[in-house]
Design an enzyme around this catalytic site. Structure first.
Site, PDB file in Angstrom:
ATOM      1  N   ASP A 257      -6.594   6.602   2.279  1.00  0.00           N
ATOM      2  CA  ASP A 257      -7.500   6.066   1.261  1.00  0.00           C
ATOM      3  C   ASP A 257      -8.536   7.139   0.992  1.00  0.00           C
ATOM      4  OD1 ASP A 257      -8.769   4.133  -0.432  1.00  0.00           O
ATOM      5  OD2 ASP A 257     -10.188   3.697   1.175  1.00  0.00           O
TER       6      ASP A 257
ATOM      7  N   ARG B 147       0.779   6.940  -0.152  1.00  0.00           N
ATOM      8  CA  ARG B 147       0.059   5.682  -0.344  1.00  0.00           C
ATOM      9  C   ARG B 147       0.833   4.791  -1.300  1.00  0.00           C
ATOM     10  NH1 ARG B 147      -5.679   3.922  -0.969  1.00  0.00           N
ATOM     11  NH2 ARG B 147      -5.450   1.708  -1.287  1.00  0.00           N
TER      12      ARG B 147
ATOM     13  N   ASP C 296     -11.872   7.860  -1.248  1.00  0.00           N
ATOM     14  CA  ASP C 296     -12.878   7.250  -2.112  1.00  0.00           C
ATOM     15  C   ASP C 296     -13.897   8.299  -2.531  1.00  0.00           C
ATOM     16  OD1 ASP C 296     -11.757   4.696  -1.983  1.00  0.00           O
ATOM     17  OD2 ASP C 296     -12.871   4.194  -0.169  1.00  0.00           O
TER      18      ASP C 296
ATOM     19  N   ARG D  61      -3.156   1.284   5.072  1.00  0.00           N
ATOM     20  CA  ARG D  61      -2.796   2.357   4.167  1.00  0.00           C
ATOM     21  C   ARG D  61      -2.659   3.684   4.897  1.00  0.00           C
ATOM     22  NH1 ARG D  61      -7.994   1.453   1.633  1.00  0.00           N
ATOM     23  NH2 ARG D  61      -7.099  -0.507   0.962  1.00  0.00           N
TER      24      ARG D  61
END
Ligand code: ADP
Ligand code: MG
Length: 146
Positions: A90, A77, A92, A87
């Site tokens: 990711d 990334r 989260d 990307r």
């Protein structure tokens, strides 16, 4: 031990391989199906693969987020380009037990979780009775999007 949920997304490179590898590195106990979703916030980019993972962790939320950011870097990334842009991966932190956290660089539940099908659908697959603190049941949030 805290049960946390992580959202995984990728729209560059070998999306599925990267997501499965990330889930392994996180030490996920469960991984949802991978669903293809349209980009959000910044339209001119390839579609995403999204998934959610459950992780049983002894780390604090802050430590867990730090680990997620490290894994993102390890999987290639970069943070060039537009916000919400393409990307390779990711990660989260969606939910951390039933905690609500408002700290610099760390907001839990993830602030956009309740309005994104790409996040709610995989979460509902893992546990449709799951509650997003302050927002309600995942299944109800998903139904409200229709
Ligand atoms: P997004 O995921 O919203 O597209 P980024 O992945 O670039 O954006 O994340 C930007 C920053 O958001 C991270 O550096 C991190 O410090 C912060 N952040 C705050 N809360 C969270 C969370 N719950 N999960 C992941 N990142 C978070
Ligand atoms: Mg992120």
């Amino acid at each position: 031990m805290t049960l946390a949920y992580v959202g995984l997304g990728a729209n560059l490179g070998g999306r599925e391989v990267t997501i499965r590898r990330a889930a392994e590195l996180i030490g996920a106990t469960r991984l949802s199906a991978l669903i293809e979703t349209e980009p959000w916030g910044y339209a001119d980019q390839p579609p995403f693969l999204n998934a959610a993972a459950a992780v049983e962790t002894e780390l604090t939320a802050r430590e867990l987020l730090g680990e997620l950011l490290q894994i993102e870097l390890g999987l290639g990334r970069t943070r060039e380009g537009p916000r919400f842009g393409p990307r390779t991966i990711d990660l989260d932190l969606l939910l951390y037990g039933n905690e609500t956290i408002e700290a610099p660089g760390l907001t839990v539940p993830h602030p956009r979780l309740h309005e994104r099908r790409s996040v709610l659908e995989p979460l509902a697959e893992l546990d449709s009775a799951l509650v997003v603190p302050g927002k309600g049941e995942v299944a109800a949030l998903l139904a409200a999007l229709d």
